[in-house]
Structures are given as C-alpha cells and as structure tokens.
Design a protein around this motif. Structure first.
Motif, PDB file in Angstrom:
ATOM      1  N   SER A   9      -3.773   1.826  13.845  1.00 46.27           N
ATOM      2  CA  SER A   9      -4.933   1.019  13.477  1.00 46.27           C
ATOM      3  C   SER A   9      -4.558  -0.033  12.446  1.00 46.27           C
ATOM      4  O   SER A   9      -4.949  -1.194  12.546  1.00 46.27           O
ATOM      5  N   TYR A  10      -3.766   0.371  11.438  1.00 50.61           N
ATOM      6  CA  TYR A  10      -3.404  -0.577  10.387  1.00 50.61           C
ATOM      7  C   TYR A  10      -2.476  -1.666  10.914  1.00 50.61           C
ATOM      8  O   TYR A  10      -2.618  -2.841  10.580  1.00 50.61           O
ATOM      9  N   VAL A  11      -1.522  -1.284  11.768  1.00 48.00           N
ATOM     10  CA  VAL A  11      -0.634  -2.280  12.363  1.00 48.00           C
ATOM     11  C   VAL A  11      -1.440  -3.262  13.206  1.00 48.00           C
ATOM     12  O   VAL A  11      -1.214  -4.475  13.159  1.00 48.00           O
ATOM     13  N   SER A  12      -2.402  -2.733  13.973  1.00 53.01           N
ATOM     14  CA  SER A  12      -3.250  -3.609  14.789  1.00 53.01           C
ATOM     15  C   SER A  12      -4.030  -4.562  13.912  1.00 53.01           C
ATOM     16  O   SER A  12      -4.216  -5.729  14.246  1.00 53.01           O
ATOM     17  N   TRP A  13      -4.478  -4.048  12.770  1.00 56.01           N
ATOM     18  CA  TRP A  13      -5.236  -4.902  11.859  1.00 56.01           C
ATOM     19  C   TRP A  13      -4.362  -6.014  11.301  1.00 56.01           C
ATOM     20  O   TRP A  13      -4.777  -7.163  11.218  1.00 56.01           O
ATOM     21  N   ARG A  14      -3.117  -5.693  10.937  1.00 59.04           N
ATOM     22  CA  ARG A  14      -2.215  -6.722  10.428  1.00 59.04           C
ATOM     23  C   ARG A  14      -1.955  -7.781  11.494  1.00 59.04           C
ATOM     24  O   ARG A  14      -1.913  -8.978  11.214  1.00 59.04           O
ATOM     25  N   LYS A  15      -1.791  -7.334  12.740  1.00 58.42           N
ATOM     26  CA  LYS A  15      -1.586  -8.274  13.837  1.00 58.42           C
ATOM     27  C   LYS A  15      -2.832  -9.125  14.049  1.00 58.42           C
ATOM     28  O   LYS A  15      -2.752 -10.323  14.318  1.00 58.42           O
ATOM     29  N   TYR A  16      -4.005  -8.481  13.892  1.00 57.31           N
ATOM     30  CA  TYR A  16      -5.267  -9.209  14.045  1.00 57.31           C
ATOM     31  C   TYR A  16      -5.384 -10.291  12.980  1.00 57.31           C
ATOM     32  O   TYR A  16      -5.758 -11.424  13.262  1.00 57.31           O
ATOM     33  N   ARG A  32      -6.720   3.026   6.681  1.00 58.49           N
ATOM     34  CA  ARG A  32      -7.329   2.703   7.972  1.00 58.49           C
ATOM     35  C   ARG A  32      -8.818   2.403   7.814  1.00 58.49           C
ATOM     36  O   ARG A  32      -9.332   1.449   8.407  1.00 58.49           O
ATOM     37  N   ALA A  33      -9.513   3.206   7.015  1.00 59.63           N
ATOM     38  CA  ALA A  33     -10.955   3.009   6.821  1.00 59.63           C
ATOM     39  C   ALA A  33     -11.240   1.651   6.189  1.00 59.63           C
ATOM     40  O   ALA A  33     -12.152   0.929   6.615  1.00 59.63           O
ATOM     41  N   LEU A  34     -10.477   1.297   5.169  1.00 60.85           N
ATOM     42  CA  LEU A  34     -10.658  -0.002   4.521  1.00 60.85           C
ATOM     43  C   LEU A  34     -10.367  -1.141   5.495  1.00 60.85           C
ATOM     44  O   LEU A  34     -11.111  -2.126   5.561  1.00 60.85           O
ATOM     45  N   SER A  35      -9.292  -1.003   6.253  1.00 59.64           N
ATOM     46  CA  SER A  35      -8.920  -2.032   7.226  1.00 59.64           C
ATOM     47  C   SER A  35      -9.994  -2.211   8.284  1.00 59.64           C
ATOM     48  O   SER A  35     -10.354  -3.336   8.644  1.00 59.64           O
ATOM     49  N   ASP A  36     -10.515  -1.091   8.781  1.00 59.62           N
ATOM     50  CA  ASP A  36     -11.533  -1.154   9.833  1.00 59.62           C
ATOM     51  C   ASP A  36     -12.803  -1.852   9.357  1.00 59.62           C
ATOM     52  O   ASP A  36     -13.430  -2.608  10.110  1.00 59.62           O
ATOM     53  N   LEU A  41       0.805  -1.220   0.000  1.00 60.86           N
ATOM     54  CA  LEU A  41       0.000   0.000   0.000  1.00 60.86           C
ATOM     55  C   LEU A  41       0.836   1.268   0.000  1.00 60.86           C
ATOM     56  O   LEU A  41       0.312   2.354  -0.228  1.00 60.86           O
ATOM     57  N   SER A  42       2.137   1.137   0.262  1.00 62.08           N
ATOM     58  CA  SER A  42       2.991   2.326   0.244  1.00 62.08           C
ATOM     59  C   SER A  42       3.095   2.902  -1.169  1.00 62.08           C
ATOM     60  O   SER A  42       3.450   4.063  -1.345  1.00 62.08           O
ATOM     61  N   ARG A  43       2.777   2.095  -2.169  1.00 60.29           N
ATOM     62  CA  ARG A  43       2.836   2.568  -3.552  1.00 60.29           C
ATOM     63  C   ARG A  43       1.473   3.028  -4.065  1.00 60.29           C
ATOM     64  O   ARG A  43       1.354   3.455  -5.205  1.00 60.29           O
ATOM     65  N   SER A  44       0.471   2.908  -3.245  1.00 62.74           N
ATOM     66  CA  SER A  44      -0.863   3.313  -3.679  1.00 62.74           C
ATOM     67  C   SER A  44      -1.053   4.805  -3.462  1.00 62.74           C
ATOM     68  O   SER A  44      -0.244   5.466  -2.810  1.00 62.74           O
ATOM     69  N   SER A  45      -2.134   5.337  -4.006  1.00 62.80           N
ATOM     70  CA  SER A  45      -2.442   6.757  -3.839  1.00 62.80           C
ATOM     71  C   SER A  45      -3.379   6.984  -2.658  1.00 62.80           C
ATOM     72  O   SER A  45      -3.887   8.081  -2.471  1.00 62.80           O
ATOM     73  N   LEU A  46      -3.590   5.950  -1.853  1.00 65.63           N
ATOM     74  CA  LEU A  46      -4.438   6.085  -0.673  1.00 65.63           C
ATOM     75  C   LEU A  46      -3.741   6.897   0.410  1.00 65.63           C
ATOM     76  O   LEU A  46      -2.529   6.818   0.574  1.00 65.63           O
ATOM     77  N   GLU A  59     -22.909   7.246   8.215  1.00 66.92           N
ATOM     78  CA  GLU A  59     -22.000   6.213   8.716  1.00 66.92           C
ATOM     79  C   GLU A  59     -21.719   5.168   7.643  1.00 66.92           C
ATOM     80  O   GLU A  59     -20.618   4.607   7.589  1.00 66.92           O
ATOM     81  N   GLN A  60     -22.707   4.907   6.798  1.00 69.33           N
ATOM     82  CA  GLN A  60     -22.512   3.912   5.744  1.00 69.33           C
ATOM     83  C   GLN A  60     -21.501   4.371   4.701  1.00 69.33           C
ATOM     84  O   GLN A  60     -20.736   3.557   4.171  1.00 69.33           O
ATOM     85  N   ILE A  61     -21.486   5.656   4.398  1.00 71.37           N
ATOM     86  CA  ILE A  61     -20.585   6.130   3.338  1.00 71.37           C
ATOM     87  C   ILE A  61     -19.264   6.671   3.875  1.00 71.37           C
ATOM     88  O   ILE A  61     -18.352   6.946   3.091  1.00 71.37           O
ATOM     89  N   ARG A  62     -19.135   6.812   5.187  1.00 71.73           N
ATOM     90  CA  ARG A  62     -17.931   7.445   5.728  1.00 71.73           C
ATOM     91  C   ARG A  62     -16.632   6.732   5.326  1.00 71.73           C
ATOM     92  O   ARG A  62     -15.667   7.410   4.934  1.00 71.73           O
ATOM     93  N   PRO A  63     -16.537   5.390   5.401  1.00 72.80           N
ATOM     94  CA  PRO A  63     -15.291   4.751   4.954  1.00 72.80           C
ATOM     95  C   PRO A  63     -14.959   5.078   3.497  1.00 72.80           C
ATOM     96  O   PRO A  63     -13.791   5.301   3.153  1.00 72.80           O
ATOM     97  N   ALA A  64     -15.988   5.122   2.649  1.00 73.65           N
ATOM     98  CA  ALA A  64     -15.763   5.457   1.239  1.00 73.65           C
ATOM     99  C   ALA A  64     -15.256   6.885   1.091  1.00 73.65           C
ATOM    100  O   ALA A  64     -14.415   7.174   0.230  1.00 73.65           O
ATOM    101  N   LEU A  65     -15.749   7.783   1.931  1.00 70.91           N
ATOM    102  CA  LEU A  65     -15.289   9.172   1.873  1.00 70.91           C
ATOM    103  C   LEU A  65     -13.797   9.264   2.169  1.00 70.91           C
ATOM    104  O   LEU A  65     -13.068  10.034   1.529  1.00 70.91           O
TER     105      LEU A  65
END
Length: 283
Positions: A265-272, A94-98, A83-88, A177-183
């Motif tokens: 959050s992302y590190v926690s997700w990877r650990k999860y 974090r939103a996608l991971s959550d 993801l370091s090469r993405s434009s995110l 709340e439904q669209i917030r991750p997409a935002l």
C-alpha cells in the motif's frame, strides 16, 4: 524508475520485517505489547498535524483550491520523510498514506462531494493529530458519540424498532470508521484488528433481513466494554475483550499479511504521488 522502485521496496521491506520481528518478540524472546506510549511526537509530526488541521478547516469553508494546495504540501512532506526511523508500525504508515490518497482523490473530483470530503479530511486530521499528540488526541472526543449510539441501539431493541436499531448501529460504525486510521497510529495492529472484527460482525448483523436482537445486543455490549480500555487502557484489556479463540498461528499469519499489505500500500502510494507530480509538471 525501476531502480528507485526497488530501493523503496527494499527499504520498506526491511522496515516492515523489523517491525514484525519486534512485534512478535523475536529479538527479545517474548511477546511485546505495543502501547500508545510507543509513539513519540516530534516537531515534524506536529507540523503535519497543523497542516491537516488547515486542510480540514479550508474544506469546511468550501475553499477547495486552498485545501488542495495545503494537502499537497502535507503529502509531499510526508512522502519524503524517513519513516524507517519513526516509531510507527507499517500499518500506521499505511493508514496515514491511505487517508492522504483518499483526500487527494476527493479534492480532485470533477464534482466535489462536500459531505464525503469533510469526512475524509477529518480522518486525515484525526490520524495526524494522533501522531503528534498520542496522549490527548482529538479522536478521544468520539467517546461520547459512541456511548450515545449504544444507548440508541439498546432503546431500539427494547422498543422492537429494527429500523431505529439499524440507523443507530450504522452511525456507530461510521464513527468507528472516522477514528480507525488514528487507532492504527497509536495502537498495535493486533488490537485494531480485534476492533475491526467486532465492527464487521455488527455490520453483517445489521444487514440481515431480520435482526437477531440478542446477537446485536451482545455485539454492542462487547463494544461498550472495549471503549474505555481502547481509549485509555492497556492493549491487553482490549485483546481480552475481543478474544476470538483463534489458534495461536492465526494472529501471526494475519500480522504477516498485514505487513505485506502495508508495504504494498505504501509503495503504491509513493508511486501515486510520483505520477501526480509528473502529471502536474507536464501540465
């Protein structure tokens, strides 16, 4: 595992720092506005969107096991992506991971809650779809729902029906709340924080024992003015409407806090994800 965690943290911190410096204009000498155009879809993103669509579809049909398998495949692919090469932005990652973590938890409940699961998997689909096609995303379909809820709130205020106002106001917030991750995927973190602040303010007003009609109407009016620029316009228009008059230092501090929270959050997700795979392997 200690070395792996450190490597992931270093990579994510480097990614987060680069995003923050670019976002604040450190490299260019000026402010940088992040528009939806900054997200360029690629074949991998389209594949993720198709997988997310299948997850939502299987949940709608009550096929929990198949949905769980599809979600695991999506999460596995996403967790391995560079993801370091993405434009995110960090907040977008974090939103996608959550959304993935929450969907996984809902699908692995002892007793599945169909309505909550449907909402969560819809958020997954909307977020990954926004990544795959930022210019014609599915979350744009919520525009009509927002305008309908706004009309209902105004009608309730006019007729002095506070419970109707609360009910419609809560539905409006639920739509958001439904669209917030997409935002977070297609808009700058600063823009999303402005809309978050407005929704939080409206929610607090609706929770008051006695509604203040003028305040509620003002918040709803502000949200209505935000809709078109948020869905189709430039960041500057949204920010202008949501300007809160804070000192210049505050947004910068909030951005730093968001970057740090995103990394953790992302590190926690990877650990999860790692712990989930380990548990499955042992089982």
């Amino acid at each position: 595992m200690g070395d792996v965690r450190r490597i992931i943290m270093v990579r994510l911190c480097g990614f987060a720092l680069a995003v923050f410096l670019l976002g604040t204009g450190f490299f260019s000498g000026g402010a940088v506005t992040v528009l939806a155009d900054h997200v360029k879809p690629d074949p991998q993103a389209k594949k993720w969107a198709r997988q997310a669509d299948r997850v939502e579809g299987k949940v709608a049909e009550g096929r929990w096991a198949e949905a769980r398998k599809e979600l695991n495949q999506l999460a596995e692919s996403f967790s391995k992506a560079d993801l370091s090469r993405s434009s995110l932005t960090v907040e977008g990652v974090r939103a996608l991971s959550d959304t993935l973590v929450e969907a996984d938890r809902q699908l692995n409940r002892v007793m599945v809650r169909p309505e909550e699961l449907a909402e969560v998997t819809q958020r997954v689909h909307l977020a990954f779809d926004a990544l795959a096609q930022p210019h014609q995303p599915l979350w744009h379909r919520f525009e009509g729902s927002f305008r309908s809820r706004i009309g209902e709130v105004r009608s309730g205020l006019k007729k002095n029906r506070p419970e109707a106002v609360r009910r419609s106001g809560r539905k409006l917030i639920e739509h958001y709340e439904q669209i917030r991750p997409a935002l977070y995927v297609v808009r700058s973190p600063t823009t999303v924080e402005k809309t978050n602040a407005l929704m939080s303010f409206l929610q607090k007003e609706l929770q008051k024992e006695e509604l203040e009609p003028g305040t509620v109407e003002s918040a709803v009016d502000q949200w209505e003015r935000m809709i078109s620029p948020l869905f189709y316009g430039p960041e500057e228009e949204v920010l202008a409407i949501g300007e809160e008059g804070k000192p210049p230092l505050i947004p910068a501090l909030l951005s730093v806090g968001g970057v740090i929270a995103g990394v953790l959050s992302y590190v926690s997700w990877r650990k999860y994800r790692y712990s989930r795979r380990t548990a499955l392997d042992r089982g």
